[in-house]
Design an enzyme around this catalytic site. Structure first.
Site, PDB file in Angstrom:
ATOM      1  N   GLY A 189       4.636   5.130  12.873  1.00 45.95           N
ATOM      2  CA  GLY A 189       3.922   5.118  13.985  1.00 45.95           C
ATOM      3  C   GLY A 189       3.373   3.672  14.456  1.00 45.95           C
ATOM      4  O   GLY A 189       3.607   3.398  15.601  1.00 45.95           O
ATOM      5  N   ALA A 224       0.936   6.882  11.925  1.00 48.99           N
ATOM      6  CA  ALA A 224       0.193   7.906  12.347  1.00 48.99           C
ATOM      7  C   ALA A 224      -0.979   8.103  11.264  1.00 48.99           C
ATOM      8  O   ALA A 224      -0.538   7.955   9.864  1.00 48.99           O
ATOM      9  CB  ALA A 224       0.832   9.031  12.731  1.00 48.99           C
ATOM     10  N   GLU A 279       8.486   7.511   7.282  1.00 49.74           N
ATOM     11  CA  GLU A 279       8.252   9.131   7.141  1.00 49.74           C
ATOM     12  C   GLU A 279       8.872   9.949   6.787  1.00 49.74           C
ATOM     13  O   GLU A 279       8.454  10.836   6.105  1.00 49.74           O
ATOM     14  CB  GLU A 279       8.420   9.442   8.696  1.00 49.74           C
ATOM     15  N   GLU A 304       6.640   2.200  15.730  1.00 52.85           N
ATOM     16  CA  GLU A 304       7.056   2.863  16.976  1.00 52.85           C
ATOM     17  C   GLU A 304       6.207   2.232  18.226  1.00 52.85           C
ATOM     18  O   GLU A 304       6.428   1.906  19.238  1.00 52.85           O
ATOM     19  CB  GLU A 304       7.202   4.314  16.617  1.00 52.85           C
TER      20      GLU A 304
HETATM   21  C1  HXC Z   1      -4.112   7.282   6.592  1.00 50.62           C
HETATM   22  C2  HXC Z   1      -3.925   5.326   5.701  1.00 50.62           C
HETATM   23  C3  HXC Z   1      -2.577   5.120   6.115  1.00 50.62           C
HETATM   24  C4  HXC Z   1      -2.202   6.117   7.314  1.00 50.62           C
HETATM   25  C5  HXC Z   1      -3.074   3.576   4.787  1.00 50.62           C
HETATM   26  N1  HXC Z   1      -4.115   4.504   4.946  1.00 50.62           N
HETATM   27  N2  HXC Z   1      -1.865   4.008   5.631  1.00 50.62           N
HETATM   28  N3  HXC Z   1      -4.627   6.448   6.035  1.00 50.62           N
HETATM   29  N4  HXC Z   1      -2.800   7.238   7.400  1.00 50.62           N
HETATM   30  N5  HXC Z   1      -0.787   6.146   7.753  1.00 50.62           N
HETATM   31  C6  HXC Z   1      -5.298   4.119   4.359  1.00 50.62           C
HETATM   32  C7  HXC Z   1      -5.121   4.337   2.637  1.00 50.62           C
HETATM   33  O1  HXC Z   1      -5.224   5.807   2.565  1.00 50.62           O
HETATM   34  C8  HXC Z   1      -6.089   3.526   1.946  1.00 50.62           C
HETATM   35  O2  HXC Z   1      -7.314   4.214   2.283  1.00 50.62           O
HETATM   36  C9  HXC Z   1      -6.305   2.339   3.095  1.00 50.62           C
HETATM   37  O3  HXC Z   1      -5.414   2.676   4.039  1.00 50.62           O
HETATM   38  C10 HXC Z   1      -5.615   1.048   2.387  1.00 50.62           C
HETATM   39  O4  HXC Z   1      -4.323   1.575   2.037  1.00 50.62           O
HETATM   40  P1  HXC Z   1      -3.675   1.368   0.414  1.00 50.62           P
HETATM   41  O5  HXC Z   1      -2.619   2.210   0.274  1.00 50.62           O
HETATM   42  O6  HXC Z   1      -4.777   1.236  -0.397  1.00 50.62           O
HETATM   43  O7  HXC Z   1      -3.307  -0.201   0.645  1.00 50.62           O
HETATM   44  P2  HXC Z   1      -1.770  -0.760  -0.132  1.00 50.62           P
HETATM   45  O8  HXC Z   1      -1.694  -0.490  -1.465  1.00 50.62           O
HETATM   46  O9  HXC Z   1      -1.785  -2.249   0.454  1.00 50.62           O
HETATM   47  O10 HXC Z   1      -0.631  -0.133   0.522  1.00 50.62           O
HETATM   48  C11 HXC Z   1      -0.429  -0.396   2.096  1.00 50.62           C
HETATM   49  C12 HXC Z   1       1.058   0.532   2.346  1.00 50.62           C
HETATM   50  C13 HXC Z   1       0.159   2.112   2.245  1.00 50.62           C
HETATM   51  C14 HXC Z   1       2.145   0.471   1.820  1.00 50.62           C
HETATM   52  C15 HXC Z   1       0.809   0.215   4.121  1.00 50.62           C
HETATM   53  O11 HXC Z   1      -1.077   2.219   2.668  1.00 50.62           O
HETATM   54  C16 HXC Z   1       1.181   3.163   2.930  1.00 50.62           C
HETATM   55  O12 HXC Z   1       2.364   3.441   2.172  1.00 50.62           O
HETATM   56  N6  HXC Z   1       0.661   3.760   3.894  1.00 50.62           N
HETATM   57  C17 HXC Z   1       1.339   5.108   4.503  1.00 50.62           C
HETATM   58  C18 HXC Z   1       2.410   4.315   5.356  1.00 50.62           C
HETATM   59  C19 HXC Z   1       3.204   5.497   6.100  1.00 50.62           C
HETATM   60  O13 HXC Z   1       3.825   6.291   5.276  1.00 50.62           O
HETATM   61  N7  HXC Z   1       3.249   5.570   7.521  1.00 50.62           N
HETATM   62  C20 HXC Z   1       3.932   6.470   8.152  1.00 50.62           C
HETATM   63  C21 HXC Z   1       2.862   7.573   8.606  1.00 50.62           C
HETATM   64  S1  HXC Z   1       3.614   8.962   9.208  1.00 50.62           S
HETATM   65  P3  HXC Z   1      -8.528   4.228   1.136  1.00 50.62           P
HETATM   66  O14 HXC Z   1      -9.521   5.242   1.520  1.00 50.62           O
HETATM   67  O15 HXC Z   1      -8.020   4.956   0.007  1.00 50.62           O
HETATM   68  O16 HXC Z   1      -9.026   2.766   0.872  1.00 50.62           O
HETATM   69  C22 HXC Z   1       3.914   8.382  10.637  1.00 50.62           C
HETATM   70  C23 HXC Z   1       4.301   9.332  11.710  1.00 50.62           C
HETATM   71  C24 HXC Z   1       4.792   8.779  13.099  1.00 50.62           C
HETATM   72  O17 HXC Z   1       3.664   7.381  11.146  1.00 50.62           O
HETATM   73  C25 HXC Z   1       5.261   9.928  14.002  1.00 50.62           C
HETATM   74  C26 HXC Z   1       4.022  10.023  14.921  1.00 50.62           C
HETATM   75  C27 HXC Z   1       3.229   8.837  15.224  1.00 50.62           C
END
Ligand code: HXC
Length: 253
Positions: free
Chosen positions: A104, A61, A127, A107
């Site tokens: 997400g 998400a 998460e 999911e």
């Molecule tokens: C918003 C995101 C994002 C996310 C990545 N980006 N994931 N933006 N929401 N979930 C954005 C980053 O901010 C970045 O933007 C760009 O995408 C590229 O990501 P990087 O981090 O620079 O890439 P990398 O170093 O290769 O790392 C990849 C990654 C990391 C390991 C996947 O991005 C990451 O940990 N993302 C978050 C994963 C996460 O926690 N997901 C769960 C979310 S909570 P910029 O502008 O800096 O280039 C969730 C709740 C679920 O999902 C319940 C409801 C649906």
């Protein structure tokens, strides 16, 4: 935020926010659901594939969109609600996953009926690292799909697993080389879409009953659906074709 293509009887949805690794924001959710509903209602479509890009299926998400929200914001305007409707889609949905399928994103893959992963795919429920927990069925569908031990491991530690481990624990159906992912997923979808459409719908419903009902009720539903298949033109065609040693031609009604 998505690209939609029709390939014969297969509908292909490509999540298209590559700069944020297909982070699932509200607009992407609403667009995806609108297209899923449209494809589900279209008699010319027999199966659906959802995919992302080579780097990410979806990294979860949209954290930026969620960061400042309060309980009341979510409670009064549940921005995750569109995803709940995926389970109302009656046609099979295949998730073709390359790269990250996290939070997400994992999911969403679990909301699909079958996951085909490229060998570089990574799955996880991170998460917990953000101070929250899965919100669109991760804890429930993951536990039903892979059992308590692995669901607890993934949800509580937030660690990612690779495609091979995901296959070993039963999260994904197939792991294929990255450059063969789309061909493999589309072939599976074309195969499904070529079968007797009412029977395909019934089969999906029957398998889903295994996850939503006690065994006795699931068995009752399966038997009734089995009997109902004999009311379809495709059953006559499928069995007559077998007896006459020719290929069946299903008219999907
Ligand atoms: C918003 C995101 C994002 C996310 C990545 N980006 N994931 N933006 N929401 N979930 C954005 C980053 O901010 C970045 O933007 C760009 O995408 C590229 O990501 P990087 O981090 O620079 O890439 P990398 O170093 O290769 O790392 C990849 C990654 C990391 C390991 C996947 O991005 C990451 O940990 N993302 C978050 C994963 C996460 O926690 N997901 C769960 C979310 S909570 P910029 O502008 O800096 O280039 C969730 C709740 C679920 O999902 C319940 C409801 C649906």
């Amino acid at each position: 935020m998505i690209v939609v293509e029709r390939r014969e009887r297969v509908g292909l949805i490509i999540l298209n926010r590559p700069k944020s690794l297909n982070a699932l924001n509200r607009q992407l959710a609403e667009e995806t659901l609108a297209v899923l509903r449209e494809l589900d209602a279209d008699p010319g479509i027999g199966a659906i594939v959802i995919t992302g890009n080579p780097r990410a299926f979806a990294a979860g998400a949209d954290i930026e969109e969620m960061a400042e929200k309060s309980f009341t914001d979510f409670y009064m305007d549940d921005f995750l609600a569109p995803w709940d409707e995926v389970r109302q889609i009656s046609k099979p949905i295949i998730a073709a996953v390359a790269g990250f399928a996290l939070g997400g994103g994992c999911e969403l893959a679990l909301l699909c009926d079958m996951i085909i992963a490229s060998d570089d795919a990574q799955f996880g429920q991170p998460e917990i690292k953000l101070g929250i927990l899965p919100g669109i069925g991760g804890s429930q569908r993951l536990a039903r799909s892979v059992g308590k031990a692995m669901a607890m491991d993934l949800v509580l530690t937030g660690r990612n697993i690779g495609a091979q481990e995901a296959k070993e624990i039963g999260l994904v159906a197939r792991v294929v080389p990255k450059d063969e992912l789309m061909q493999n997923a589309l072939e599976a979808a074309h195969t499904i879409a070529g079968y007797n459409a009412p029977a395909v719908k019934m089969a999906k419903r029957a398998v889903n009953a295994a996850f939503e009902t006690p065994l006795a009720e699931g068995l009752r539903q399966e038997r009734l659906l089995f009997q109902a298949a004999f009311a379809t033109e495709g059953q006559k065609e499928g069995m007559n074709a077998f007896v006459k040693k020719r290929a069946p031609v299903f008219r999907h009604r």
